[in-house]
Design a protein around this motif. Structure first.
Motif, PDB file in Angstrom:
ATOM      1  N   GLY A  97       0.792  -1.218   0.000  1.00  0.00           N
ATOM      2  CA  GLY A  97       0.000   0.000   0.000  1.00  0.00           C
ATOM      3  C   GLY A  97       0.829   1.276   0.000  1.00  0.00           C
ATOM      4  O   GLY A  97       0.308   2.353  -0.270  1.00  0.00           O
ATOM      5  N   PHE A  98       2.131   1.167   0.284  1.00  0.00           N
ATOM      6  CA  PHE A  98       3.014   2.337   0.267  1.00  0.00           C
ATOM      7  C   PHE A  98       3.419   2.716  -1.153  1.00  0.00           C
ATOM      8  O   PHE A  98       3.626   3.886  -1.457  1.00  0.00           O
ATOM      9  CB  PHE A  98       4.299   2.048   1.054  1.00  0.00           C
ATOM     10  CG  PHE A  98       4.169   2.068   2.544  1.00  0.00           C
ATOM     11  CD1 PHE A  98       3.025   1.650   3.204  1.00  0.00           C
ATOM     12  CD2 PHE A  98       5.234   2.479   3.314  1.00  0.00           C
ATOM     13  CE1 PHE A  98       2.935   1.651   4.579  1.00  0.00           C
ATOM     14  CE2 PHE A  98       5.169   2.493   4.697  1.00  0.00           C
ATOM     15  CZ  PHE A  98       4.023   2.082   5.327  1.00  0.00           C
ATOM     16  N   TYR A  99       3.587   1.714  -2.005  1.00  0.00           N
ATOM     17  CA  TYR A  99       4.200   1.938  -3.315  1.00  0.00           C
ATOM     18  C   TYR A  99       3.436   2.872  -4.252  1.00  0.00           C
ATOM     19  O   TYR A  99       4.074   3.678  -4.940  1.00  0.00           O
ATOM     20  CB  TYR A  99       4.523   0.612  -3.989  1.00  0.00           C
ATOM     21  CG  TYR A  99       5.717  -0.055  -3.355  1.00  0.00           C
ATOM     22  CD1 TYR A  99       7.005   0.375  -3.659  1.00  0.00           C
ATOM     23  CD2 TYR A  99       5.558  -1.079  -2.430  1.00  0.00           C
ATOM     24  CE1 TYR A  99       8.109  -0.216  -3.059  1.00  0.00           C
ATOM     25  CE2 TYR A  99       6.655  -1.671  -1.825  1.00  0.00           C
ATOM     26  CZ  TYR A  99       7.927  -1.239  -2.140  1.00  0.00           C
ATOM     27  OH  TYR A  99       9.025  -1.814  -1.542  1.00  0.00           O
ATOM     28  N   PRO A 100       2.116   2.838  -4.313  1.00  0.00           N
ATOM     29  CA  PRO A 100       1.449   3.781  -5.216  1.00  0.00           C
ATOM     30  C   PRO A 100       1.773   5.241  -4.883  1.00  0.00           C
ATOM     31  O   PRO A 100       2.054   6.040  -5.778  1.00  0.00           O
ATOM     32  CB  PRO A 100      -0.037   3.479  -5.026  1.00  0.00           C
ATOM     33  CG  PRO A 100      -0.077   2.068  -4.564  1.00  0.00           C
ATOM     34  CD  PRO A 100       1.157   1.897  -3.713  1.00  0.00           C
ATOM     35  N   SER A 101       1.775   5.581  -3.615  1.00  0.00           N
ATOM     36  CA  SER A 101       2.085   6.950  -3.201  1.00  0.00           C
ATOM     37  C   SER A 101       3.541   7.291  -3.484  1.00  0.00           C
ATOM     38  O   SER A 101       3.860   8.386  -3.963  1.00  0.00           O
ATOM     39  CB  SER A 101       1.784   7.126  -1.714  1.00  0.00           C
ATOM     40  OG  SER A 101       2.111   8.426  -1.286  1.00  0.00           O
ATOM     41  N   ALA A 130      -2.048   0.676  -7.569  1.00  0.00           N
ATOM     42  CA  ALA A 130      -3.281   1.293  -7.060  1.00  0.00           C
ATOM     43  C   ALA A 130      -4.291   0.303  -6.475  1.00  0.00           C
ATOM     44  O   ALA A 130      -4.988   0.649  -5.507  1.00  0.00           O
ATOM     45  CB  ALA A 130      -3.928   2.158  -8.140  1.00  0.00           C
ATOM     46  N   PRO A 131      -4.406  -0.929  -6.993  1.00  0.00           N
ATOM     47  CA  PRO A 131      -5.343  -1.862  -6.351  1.00  0.00           C
ATOM     48  C   PRO A 131      -5.005  -2.165  -4.888  1.00  0.00           C
ATOM     49  O   PRO A 131      -5.867  -2.608  -4.137  1.00  0.00           O
ATOM     50  CB  PRO A 131      -5.248  -3.117  -7.217  1.00  0.00           C
ATOM     51  CG  PRO A 131      -4.855  -2.596  -8.570  1.00  0.00           C
ATOM     52  CD  PRO A 131      -3.904  -1.457  -8.264  1.00  0.00           C
ATOM     53  N   SER A 132      -3.777  -1.892  -4.467  1.00  0.00           N
ATOM     54  CA  SER A 132      -3.391  -2.114  -3.070  1.00  0.00           C
ATOM     55  C   SER A 132      -3.827  -0.978  -2.152  1.00  0.00           C
ATOM     56  O   SER A 132      -3.699  -1.088  -0.932  1.00  0.00           O
ATOM     57  CB  SER A 132      -1.873  -2.268  -2.952  1.00  0.00           C
ATOM     58  OG  SER A 132      -1.444  -3.404  -3.656  1.00  0.00           O
ATOM     59  N   LEU A 133      -4.306   0.111  -2.742  1.00  0.00           N
ATOM     60  CA  LEU A 133      -4.751   1.241  -1.927  1.00  0.00           C
ATOM     61  C   LEU A 133      -6.048   0.901  -1.208  1.00  0.00           C
ATOM     62  O   LEU A 133      -6.890   0.180  -1.743  1.00  0.00           O
ATOM     63  CB  LEU A 133      -4.963   2.478  -2.807  1.00  0.00           C
ATOM     64  CG  LEU A 133      -3.708   3.080  -3.411  1.00  0.00           C
ATOM     65  CD1 LEU A 133      -4.075   4.136  -4.454  1.00  0.00           C
ATOM     66  CD2 LEU A 133      -2.834   3.675  -2.310  1.00  0.00           C
ATOM     67  N   PRO A 134      -6.217   1.457  -0.011  1.00  0.00           N
ATOM     68  CA  PRO A 134      -7.451   1.189   0.731  1.00  0.00           C
ATOM     69  C   PRO A 134      -8.642   1.900   0.095  1.00  0.00           C
ATOM     70  O   PRO A 134      -8.484   2.886  -0.629  1.00  0.00           O
ATOM     71  CB  PRO A 134      -7.156   1.764   2.115  1.00  0.00           C
ATOM     72  CG  PRO A 134      -6.154   2.835   1.869  1.00  0.00           C
ATOM     73  CD  PRO A 134      -5.316   2.352   0.710  1.00  0.00           C
ATOM     74  N   GLU A 135      -9.806   1.396   0.364  1.00  0.00           N
ATOM     75  CA  GLU A 135     -11.037   2.093  -0.020  1.00  0.00           C
ATOM     76  C   GLU A 135     -11.204   3.267   0.928  1.00  0.00           C
ATOM     77  O   GLU A 135     -10.702   3.258   2.035  1.00  0.00           O
ATOM     78  CB  GLU A 135     -12.237   1.139   0.079  1.00  0.00           C
ATOM     79  CG  GLU A 135     -12.197   0.007  -0.922  1.00  0.00           C
ATOM     80  CD  GLU A 135     -12.139   0.488  -2.372  1.00  0.00           C
ATOM     81  OE1 GLU A 135     -12.859   1.451  -2.711  1.00  0.00           O
ATOM     82  OE2 GLU A 135     -11.360  -0.086  -3.146  1.00  0.00           O
ATOM     83  N   GLY A 136     -11.883   4.278   0.482  1.00  0.00           N
ATOM     84  CA  GLY A 136     -12.133   5.428   1.343  1.00  0.00           C
ATOM     85  C   GLY A 136     -11.389   6.660   0.871  1.00  0.00           C
ATOM     86  O   GLY A 136     -10.796   6.687  -0.213  1.00  0.00           O
ATOM     87  N   ALA A 137     -11.408   7.683   1.718  1.00  0.00           N
ATOM     88  CA  ALA A 137     -10.899   9.006   1.340  1.00  0.00           C
ATOM     89  C   ALA A 137      -9.426   8.987   0.947  1.00  0.00           C
ATOM     90  O   ALA A 137      -9.043   9.586  -0.060  1.00  0.00           O
ATOM     91  CB  ALA A 137     -11.132   9.992   2.479  1.00  0.00           C
ATOM     92  N   TYR A 138      -8.588   8.314   1.723  1.00  0.00           N
ATOM     93  CA  TYR A 138      -7.155   8.295   1.426  1.00  0.00           C
ATOM     94  C   TYR A 138      -6.883   7.621   0.086  1.00  0.00           C
ATOM     95  O   TYR A 138      -6.167   8.161  -0.760  1.00  0.00           O
ATOM     96  CB  TYR A 138      -6.378   7.594   2.548  1.00  0.00           C
ATOM     97  CG  TYR A 138      -4.907   7.440   2.231  1.00  0.00           C
ATOM     98  CD1 TYR A 138      -4.060   8.542   2.263  1.00  0.00           C
ATOM     99  CD2 TYR A 138      -4.375   6.197   1.895  1.00  0.00           C
ATOM    100  CE1 TYR A 138      -2.711   8.412   1.955  1.00  0.00           C
ATOM    101  CE2 TYR A 138      -3.025   6.063   1.602  1.00  0.00           C
ATOM    102  CZ  TYR A 138      -2.198   7.172   1.630  1.00  0.00           C
ATOM    103  OH  TYR A 138      -0.867   7.038   1.328  1.00  0.00           O
ATOM    104  N   GLY A 139      -7.450   6.461  -0.128  1.00  0.00           N
ATOM    105  CA  GLY A 139      -7.266   5.760  -1.391  1.00  0.00           C
ATOM    106  C   GLY A 139      -7.815   6.560  -2.560  1.00  0.00           C
ATOM    107  O   GLY A 139      -7.185   6.639  -3.626  1.00  0.00           O
TER     108      GLY A 139
END
Length: 169
Positions: A97-101, A130-139
């Motif tokens: 989840g760190f890598y997209p950012s 990007a598929p590793s990003l969480p759902e919600g505002a941050y993602g």
């Protein structure tokens, strides 16, 4: 994310305090504090500390070349962070989840410097992660920024995005 920290981490707390200071307007003081922490951590110190600190320190630089140097350090450190270390810091987080950012920030720096081929490589890596990003505002925020930077790369636009992270004005 709804996960909670596993235990106190004075270094991460100090990083967080400096980042908050930078976000409310004292970027110079925040940079000094983070650079002091960087010296204490060392280039072979805890990769999670190095990744987090470098990631946030990059945001405190208006100059894309300076930001690029710190974002590169953040990506290098992320490659050394283990899932076990991350879980010990904050249950529920995953290094993927760190890598997209991280790649988004590198793409944006390269774009602002006019290095569009390098920018495209990193924005493609951000899209792949990007598929590793969480759902919600941050993602959602990151997914939107990935699309904005991708569009700016296509347009060969080197202007700073109004939504880019950085010191408070």
């Amino acid at each position: 994310m709804t996960s909670t920290p596993v235990g106190p981490d004075p270094t991460m707390e100090a990083i967080g305090l400096a980042v908050t200071e930078g976000r409310v307007g004292d970027a110079a003081s925040a940079r000094r504090k983070l650079l002091g922490l960087w010296s204490a951590i060392g280039v072979t110190g805890d990769p999670l500390h190095r990744c987090t600190l470098a990631h946030y320190l990059a945001d405190l630089h208006e100059d894309p070349a300076q930001a690029l140097a710190w974002d590169t350090r953040a990506l290098d450190a992320a490659d050394a962070v283990t899932e076990h270390r991350l879980q010990n810091h904050h249950a529920g987080l995953h290094i993927a989840g760190f890598y997209p950012s991280l790649h988004l920030n590198l793409a944006d720096n390269y774009r602002r410097l006019g290095s569009f081929d390098a920018a495209a490589e990193h924005i493609n890596a951000a899209k792949e992660g990007a598929p590793s990003l969480p759902e919600g505002a941050y993602g959602d925020l990151l997914r939107t920024a990935i699309e904005q930077v991708a569009q700016a790369i296509t347009l060969r636009d080197t202007t700073k995005r109004s939504s880019a992270p950085g010191p408070a004005a």
